[in-house]
Design an enzyme around this catalytic site. Structure first.
Site, PDB file in Angstrom:
ATOM      1  N   ASP A 406       0.824  -1.206   0.000  1.00 59.28           N
ATOM      2  CA  ASP A 406       0.000   0.000   0.000  1.00 59.28           C
ATOM      3  C   ASP A 406       0.857   1.255   0.000  1.00 59.28           C
ATOM      4  OD1 ASP A 406      -2.613   1.390   0.447  1.00 59.28           O
ATOM      5  OD2 ASP A 406      -1.670   1.926   2.346  1.00 59.28           O
ATOM      6  N   GLU A 459       1.250  -0.520  -5.149  1.00 55.39           N
ATOM      7  CA  GLU A 459       0.289   0.545  -5.415  1.00 55.39           C
ATOM      8  C   GLU A 459       1.110   1.832  -5.456  1.00 55.39           C
ATOM      9  OE1 GLU A 459      -3.313   3.212  -3.619  1.00 55.39           O
ATOM     10  OE2 GLU A 459      -1.748   2.354  -2.382  1.00 55.39           O
TER      11      GLU A 459
END
Length: 731
Positions: A406, A459
């Protein structure tokens, strides 16, 4: 009464009684004086104390001036138990201070160096048999602590009772607690370098209490009976760049609710979620973070227990049941992993030992202004070790097939979301975070090196180069990268009224300029359907039929486009409402034929994708893509060729993003002959108007769009049509 001086220096006893002594094993437990064994015990709840050897009690005398402190001679060398009494109550326990260290010299060396790849096997709480007695070994890193104690119901949460053993220069404290086992709630009470007392959950704990309770819980994670050998043996093949990868992103807490509102459990998901994802044709399930987290509204993106599967859905072995079931169904499991920041909750990592231990002390480096969270100090060897070992832990202990990391952009740049003067440049004066980059590279080297066949996914929303290129080639080492630019451009296009789309035509083509610079996944993730962004259906313009037709065409465009696929739950059947993490997705809408049709379309797209090498084999290779029509802005038509390996039938994809039917659109084809209409998003079974090419077209020789053949095709309004070269063997 015993004179305190017969036991130890009174200043030491003062600190011991006050819970400020950092070397309790020097005083408590058995100690030889000549040929005699002397035992000192400390239990503030006891009025009397005896050492029991082979059933015979040997009284320990109270030490004058120190309530709860007892001392006496205990003959022989056999193990003893401590028997305490107070006001008619009696208890018999093992003496934790009669046991030697558990951690060995190799552990100590690697911990001190910050290179312990199996960190979780040394730190945390481990049920074990030590010196012939069953119990649990606890170990925690707190190098600047003045004292660390284990606390729990077993000692009335009293930090004076079980002060731990300091392991030299490693900064690690340990204690073996006889008799403690599965389900024991505990914390570490730390007398910090700042003089304050801090009650902390275990950074390497394998379990936790149900929030809002904050203690760690002893969990035995050994001995699970895996039965996924078939998947594990073929995983490397299934996760290659040239294989179909279609990911179903899931927030377990709101995928499906049970019994009046509780979230589905791991074991229930092992049946229902796995069966659903397999039926829908997805190849992978990606779970939003399941590392333990205190606040439901963070969706797991602010974890405090990186080594503990959240208890919200069950204990660790039941999470393994979910992974095992997925593997037996031929599905991979990816976890969202959050090494970018952690919350400031007092029981977490913040100022763990009274200092900025895991985080940077300077808020310009150590505090995320956007999320009010703390940033790891990646330049500290022990912190890097903590994170990289955690990544390996999930892959090894839980057979997870991949990690999606993330917020990578927030890690790569020191000035991320910061104004001038609010960040600290690197040693060369630049904005790149060298230490975070090194951590990510080390994580990828370690995980790919030790667990072949896994995948890591970034990401990452910037143009940072070589995110999905090997570390030895100067890359970050990820297997894949989310294509955030493609997502933003195409969503911005598709939400526009069709009459305006011709002015934004190249938003849909721009992604092909860089589509093969990384190994991309095309993500329609949870981030696109929260915080007022509405649902995917809600983004679409027009009335009801146009909204559904637009979304069907968009999904057709996405599945025909180079790149692996990711879709967040609920969007496969066009949920009308924005995602709400406090309620299950809107399964009831499947009673509407339009929603049911959308679900059928996604199922068929996945199945066609997996069955058609031209749609996946060169997802990450520019030789597998060629434009047929990229410039017909007035008609808002796009068409292209997808190619697989030699001998694989070619595919032609054509999209019409206007509500006007193109009944005889002249389209180039790479080969003359019959082409099967393999999928048409306007099919009646999907909720469309049933307009199309009656299942096939015949491409005739003659140049068009730079191709050697052409056909007049029907492009239904707001549709995507996929043609596959019919080699005579395809039904």
């Amino acid at each position: 009464m015993i004179d305190p001086k017969e036991v130890a220096d009174p200043q030491v006893l003062d600190r011991l009684a006050a819970g400020g002594f950092d070397d309790p094993f020097a005083v408590l437990g058995p100690h030889r004086r000549g040929r005699l064994r002397h035992v000192t015990a400390y239990d503030p709840g006891a009025a009397e104390m005896a050492a029991v050897v082979a059933g015979k009690a040997h009284g320990l005398a109270p030490v004058a001036g120190y309530p709860g402190l007892f001392h006496g001679k205990v003959p022989g060398a056999k193990p003893y138990l401590l028997r305490g009494r107070r006001e008619g109550q009696e208890w018999l326990v093992e003496d934790a201070y009669r046991f030697g260290p558990v951690l060995g010299q190799i552990d100590e060396y690697l911990l001190g160096e910050g290179t312990h790849r199996r960190l979780w096997q040394a730190l945390g709480a481990h049920m074990t048999v030590h010196e012939g007695v069953a119990g649990t070994h606890f170990a925690v890193w707190a190098p600047n602590a003045r004292r660390v104690s284990l606390i729990g119901d077993f000692n009335a949460w009293d930090g004076r009772r079980h002060v731990m053993r300091r392991r030299g220069a490693t900064g690690v404290w340990e204690i073996f607690m006889p008799g403690l086992g599965e389900g024991t709630a505990y914390k570490y009470e730390i007398l910090g370098a700042d003089g304050g007392l801090h009650q902390k959950a275990d950074p390497v704990g394998f379990g936790a209490q149900h929030p809002p309770a904050t203690a760690s819980v002893v969990r035995d994670i050994s001995g699970y009976g895996w039965s996924d050998g078939g998947w594990m043996g073929t995983r490397a093949e299934a996760q290659r760049l040239d294989r179909p990868i279609s990911i179903y992103e899931v927030h377990l807490g709101s995928w499906r609710r049970k019994d009046g509102g509780r979230p589905i459990s791991y074991r229930e998901a092992a049946v229902e979620l796995v069966e659903y994802a397999r039926d829908m044709g997805f190849t992978h399930i990606e779970l939003l973070p399941i590392s333990e987290y205190p606040f439901d509204g963070s969706w797991g993106y602010q974890p405090v227990g990186l080594f503990a599967p959240t208890i919200r859905f069950g204990p660790p072995h039941e999470f393994r049941d979910l992974v095992n079931a997925a593997h037996k169904a031929g599905l991979g499991v990816i976890l969202d992993w959050v090494p970018g920041h952690f919350p400031t909750d007092p029981h977490g990592l913040a100022r763990f030992d009274g200092t900025a231990l895991y985080e940077h002390a300077d808020p310009r480096e150590g505090f995320h202004q956007d999320w009010n969270t703390l940033i790891y100090n990646y330049g500290r060897a022990e912190v890097m070790n903590y994170l990289t070992a955690n990544a390996l832990y999930w892959l090894k202990e839980y057979h997870v097939d991949g990690l999606r990391v993330d917020a990578v952009a927030s890690m790569l740049y020191r000035d991320y979301s910061r104004a001038e003067g609010e960040w600290v440049p690197n040693k060369d004066g630049g904005r790149e975070n060298y230490e975070a980059i090194a951590m990510l590279q080390d994580m990828n080297r370690l995980t790919y090196g030790e667990e072949p066949g896994i995948m890591t996914v970034a990401e990452e929303s910037t143009s940072y180069p070589k995110v999905s290129r090997p570390v030895h080639d100067g890359g970050l080492g990820f297997g894949f990268k989310w294509n955030m630019g493609w997502m933003n451009d195409t969503l911005d296009y598709i939400k526009r009224e069709p009459i305006h789309r011709k002015h934004h035509h190249h938003q849909m083509t721009f992604g092909l300029h860089y589509a093969f610079s990384e190994n991309f996944i095309l993500p329609i993730s949870h981030d696109e359907v929260v915080h007022g962004k509405g649902s995917m259906l809600g983004k679409m313009p027009g009335g009801e039929w146009e909204k559904f037709a637009n979304l069907r065409a968009y999904y057709g465009f996405m599945w025909g486009h180079p790149g692996k696929k990711l879709l967040f739950m609920g969007q496969e059947f066009a949920q009308g409402a924005e995602w709400n993490h406090d309620a299950e997705i809107d399964w009831a809408c499947l009673g509407n034929p339009l929603h049911y049709g959308m679900q059928a379309l996604v199922r068929d797209l996945n199945r066609l994708y997996a069955a058609t090498p031209a749609l996946y084999a060169r997802d990450c290779d520019g030789s597998g893509f060629q434009w047929i029509e990229a410039n017909d802005a007035d008609a808002s038509v796009y068409a292209w060729i997808r190619r697989g390996n030699p001998g694989d039938p070619e595919v032609v994809v054509a999209c019409n993003f206007t509500p006007i039917e193109r009944p005889a659109y002249r389209l180039g084809f790479p080969q003359p002959g019959p082409w099967r209409e393999a999928l048409n998003t306007d099919a009646e079974s999907y909720g469309g108007g049933g307009r199309g090419n009656l299942g096939r077209v015949e491409a005739r020789p003659g140049e068009s769009h730079g191709q050697p053949a052409h056909a007049a095709v029907v492009l239904p309004p707001l549709s995507a049509v996929i043609f596959i070269k019919d080699d005579g063997t395809t039904a």
